[in-house]
Design a protein around this motif. Structure first.
Motif, PDB file in Angstrom:
ATOM      1  N   GLN A  54      -7.833  23.961 -60.837  1.00  0.00           N
ATOM      2  CA  GLN A  54      -7.897  22.647 -61.471  1.00  0.00           C
ATOM      3  C   GLN A  54      -7.789  21.562 -60.402  1.00  0.00           C
ATOM      4  O   GLN A  54      -6.955  21.637 -59.506  1.00  0.00           O
ATOM      5  CB  GLN A  54      -6.772  22.491 -62.489  1.00  0.00           C
ATOM      6  N   VAL A  55      -8.643  20.541 -60.476  1.00  0.00           N
ATOM      7  CA  VAL A  55      -8.603  19.433 -59.530  1.00  0.00           C
ATOM      8  C   VAL A  55      -7.696  18.347 -60.087  1.00  0.00           C
ATOM      9  O   VAL A  55      -7.884  17.866 -61.201  1.00  0.00           O
ATOM     10  CB  VAL A  55     -10.013  18.859 -59.259  1.00  0.00           C
ATOM     11  N   LEU A  56      -6.688  17.983 -59.302  1.00  0.00           N
ATOM     12  CA  LEU A  56      -5.752  16.924 -59.665  1.00  0.00           C
ATOM     13  C   LEU A  56      -5.658  15.949 -58.513  1.00  0.00           C
ATOM     14  O   LEU A  56      -6.108  16.243 -57.402  1.00  0.00           O
ATOM     15  CB  LEU A  56      -4.367  17.528 -59.957  1.00  0.00           C
ATOM     16  N   MET A  57      -5.070  14.798 -58.778  1.00  0.00           N
ATOM     17  CA  MET A  57      -4.841  13.799 -57.735  1.00  0.00           C
ATOM     18  C   MET A  57      -3.350  13.480 -57.689  1.00  0.00           C
ATOM     19  O   MET A  57      -2.704  13.397 -58.733  1.00  0.00           O
ATOM     20  CB  MET A  57      -5.564  12.480 -58.039  1.00  0.00           C
ATOM     21  N   VAL A  58      -2.841  13.259 -56.488  1.00  0.00           N
ATOM     22  CA  VAL A  58      -1.483  12.753 -56.344  1.00  0.00           C
ATOM     23  C   VAL A  58      -1.544  11.288 -56.757  1.00  0.00           C
ATOM     24  O   VAL A  58      -2.400  10.533 -56.287  1.00  0.00           O
ATOM     25  CB  VAL A  58      -0.989  12.900 -54.891  1.00  0.00           C
ATOM     26  N   ASN A  59      -0.674  10.903 -57.677  1.00  0.00           N
ATOM     27  CA  ASN A  59      -0.681   9.544 -58.211  1.00  0.00           C
ATOM     28  C   ASN A  59      -0.549   8.526 -57.088  1.00  0.00           C
ATOM     29  O   ASN A  59       0.414   8.556 -56.326  1.00  0.00           O
ATOM     30  CB  ASN A  59       0.453   9.382 -59.227  1.00  0.00           C
ATOM     31  N   SER A  60      -1.507   7.627 -56.980  1.00  0.00           N
ATOM     32  CA  SER A  60      -1.502   6.632 -55.906  1.00  0.00           C
ATOM     33  C   SER A  60      -0.564   5.466 -56.186  1.00  0.00           C
ATOM     34  O   SER A  60      -0.354   4.626 -55.328  1.00  0.00           O
ATOM     35  CB  SER A  60      -2.926   6.106 -55.669  1.00  0.00           C
ATOM     36  N   ARG A  61       0.030   5.423 -57.360  1.00  0.00           N
ATOM     37  CA  ARG A  61       0.932   4.323 -57.711  1.00  0.00           C
ATOM     38  C   ARG A  61       2.401   4.681 -57.513  1.00  0.00           C
ATOM     39  O   ARG A  61       3.273   3.942 -57.945  1.00  0.00           O
ATOM     40  CB  ARG A  61       0.695   3.910 -59.159  1.00  0.00           C
ATOM     41  N   ARG A  62       2.657   5.813 -56.882  1.00  0.00           N
ATOM     42  CA  ARG A  62       4.030   6.244 -56.621  1.00  0.00           C
ATOM     43  C   ARG A  62       4.166   6.682 -55.171  1.00  0.00           C
ATOM     44  O   ARG A  62       3.201   7.089 -54.551  1.00  0.00           O
ATOM     45  CB  ARG A  62       4.413   7.441 -57.490  1.00  0.00           C
ATOM     46  N   PHE A  76      -0.427  18.205 -46.020  1.00  0.00           N
ATOM     47  CA  PHE A  76       0.241  17.221 -46.856  1.00  0.00           C
ATOM     48  C   PHE A  76      -0.819  16.429 -47.603  1.00  0.00           C
ATOM     49  O   PHE A  76      -1.756  15.907 -47.013  1.00  0.00           O
ATOM     50  CB  PHE A  76       1.100  16.268 -46.021  1.00  0.00           C
ATOM     51  N   ALA A  77      -0.664  16.343 -48.921  1.00  0.00           N
ATOM     52  CA  ALA A  77      -1.539  15.525 -49.762  1.00  0.00           C
ATOM     53  C   ALA A  77      -0.690  14.366 -50.260  1.00  0.00           C
ATOM     54  O   ALA A  77       0.201  14.540 -51.085  1.00  0.00           O
ATOM     55  CB  ALA A  77      -2.080  16.346 -50.922  1.00  0.00           C
ATOM     56  N   GLY A  78      -0.954  13.195 -49.718  1.00  0.00           N
ATOM     57  CA  GLY A  78      -0.195  12.012 -50.101  1.00  0.00           C
ATOM     58  C   GLY A  78      -0.845  11.283 -51.260  1.00  0.00           C
ATOM     59  O   GLY A  78      -1.803  11.782 -51.869  1.00  0.00           O
ATOM     60  N   PRO A  79      -0.335  10.098 -51.587  1.00  0.00           N
ATOM     61  CA  PRO A  79      -0.863   9.332 -52.719  1.00  0.00           C
ATOM     62  C   PRO A  79      -2.379   9.146 -52.658  1.00  0.00           C
ATOM     63  O   PRO A  79      -2.941   8.817 -51.621  1.00  0.00           O
ATOM     64  CB  PRO A  79      -0.154   7.989 -52.578  1.00  0.00           C
ATOM     65  N   GLY A  80      -3.017   9.421 -53.786  1.00  0.00           N
ATOM     66  CA  GLY A  80      -4.462   9.275 -53.902  1.00  0.00           C
ATOM     67  C   GLY A  80      -5.247  10.508 -53.518  1.00  0.00           C
ATOM     68  O   GLY A  80      -6.453  10.585 -53.763  1.00  0.00           O
ATOM     69  N   ALA A  81      -4.602  11.495 -52.914  1.00  0.00           N
ATOM     70  CA  ALA A  81      -5.306  12.683 -52.422  1.00  0.00           C
ATOM     71  C   ALA A  81      -5.535  13.712 -53.521  1.00  0.00           C
ATOM     72  O   ALA A  81      -4.730  13.866 -54.430  1.00  0.00           O
ATOM     73  CB  ALA A  81      -4.512  13.320 -51.284  1.00  0.00           C
ATOM     74  N   ALA A  82      -6.636  14.423 -53.395  1.00  0.00           N
ATOM     75  CA  ALA A  82      -6.963  15.513 -54.316  1.00  0.00           C
ATOM     76  C   ALA A  82      -6.169  16.751 -53.934  1.00  0.00           C
ATOM     77  O   ALA A  82      -5.923  17.008 -52.753  1.00  0.00           O
ATOM     78  CB  ALA A  82      -8.448  15.821 -54.255  1.00  0.00           C
ATOM     79  N   VAL A  83      -5.771  17.500 -54.930  1.00  0.00           N
ATOM     80  CA  VAL A  83      -5.187  18.820 -54.723  1.00  0.00           C
ATOM     81  C   VAL A  83      -5.840  19.760 -55.720  1.00  0.00           C
ATOM     82  O   VAL A  83      -6.308  19.339 -56.775  1.00  0.00           O
ATOM     83  CB  VAL A  83      -3.648  18.830 -54.896  1.00  0.00           C
ATOM     84  N   GLY A  84      -5.851  21.026 -55.370  1.00  0.00           N
ATOM     85  CA  GLY A  84      -6.443  22.000 -56.273  1.00  0.00           C
ATOM     86  C   GLY A  84      -7.905  22.229 -55.967  1.00  0.00           C
ATOM     87  O   GLY A  84      -8.359  22.039 -54.846  1.00  0.00           O
ATOM     88  N   GLY A  85      -8.632  22.644 -56.971  1.00  0.00           N
ATOM     89  CA  GLY A  85     -10.041  22.961 -56.789  1.00  0.00           C
ATOM     90  C   GLY A  85     -10.201  24.190 -55.915  1.00  0.00           C
ATOM     91  O   GLY A  85      -9.285  24.989 -55.731  1.00  0.00           O
TER      92      GLY A  85
END
Length: 187
Positions: A54-62, A76-85
């Motif tokens: 599943q493709v998700l994003m790290v919330n860019s507002r936190r 490291f996947a920081g704010p706004g970055a995709a994870v998964g897939g």
């Protein structure tokens, strides 16, 4: 609709790491439900999502992020970055940093932007690992994390996780983070 694109429109999933860790699942209409779980279940839930592709994003507002542990390194996947897939199906573990919130990209364009941001985070780690002295790598990664997260959050990240991020031994991280405790052990 293509099944790949359809997966982008699945309900958003928010994962928050709090003293009584809970997972909130929010659907596209905004209704939600809460389930109380422990911290290890929270990490295993994240890992399961990554393994499922599943493709998700790290919330860019936190101020949050996710350390994705692979077989021989970590990213490291920081704010706004995709994870998964496809890219994170081989991950061994996932370590939430800060008050982690993962959301589902709303469109194909959001997904592409998130992958570009993930690439920027990877480039930042590459710049840090180009330093030839291991202690400098540790110092730089700690500085980067301390600029963005509070000291308590940085202290909760293990020496092993930082070591995998910058390609050094965990003992080197411990030596730089807590020099006085290492010196006492040697005496």
């Amino acid at each position: 609709m293509d099944s790949r694109i359809q997966s982008y429109y699945q309900p958003a999933l928010l994962l928050a790491q709090t003293p009584c860790s809970s997972i909130g699942i929010t659907d596209s209409c905004g209704s939600s439900s809460m389930t109380h779980i422990n911290e290890s279940q929270n990490a295993s839930e994240i890992l399961q999502l990554l393994h499922n592709g599943q493709v998700l994003m790290v919330n860019s507002r936190r101020r949050n992020g996710l350390i994705v542990i692979k077989r021989f390194h970590a990213e490291f996947a920081g704010p706004g970055a995709a994870v998964g897939g496809f890219y994170d199906r081989d991950c061994q573990a996932a370590i939430p940093v800060g008050n982690l919130s993962l959301v589902t990209p709303e469109s194909h364009e959001d997904c592409q932007k998130a992958y570009l941001i993930r690439r920027q985070w990877i480039r930042l780690m590459k710049q840090i690992t180009e330093k030839t002295v291991p202690q400098q790598r540790v110092q730089k990664i700690l500085e980067q994390f301390e600029q963005y997260f509070d000291t308590e959050t940085v202290n909760r990240v293990s020496d092993e996780a930082f070591a995998l991020l910058v390609g050094i031994l965990p003992q080197t991280v411990a030596m730089v983070r807590r020099p006085s405790s290492i010196e006492r052990r040697r005496i």
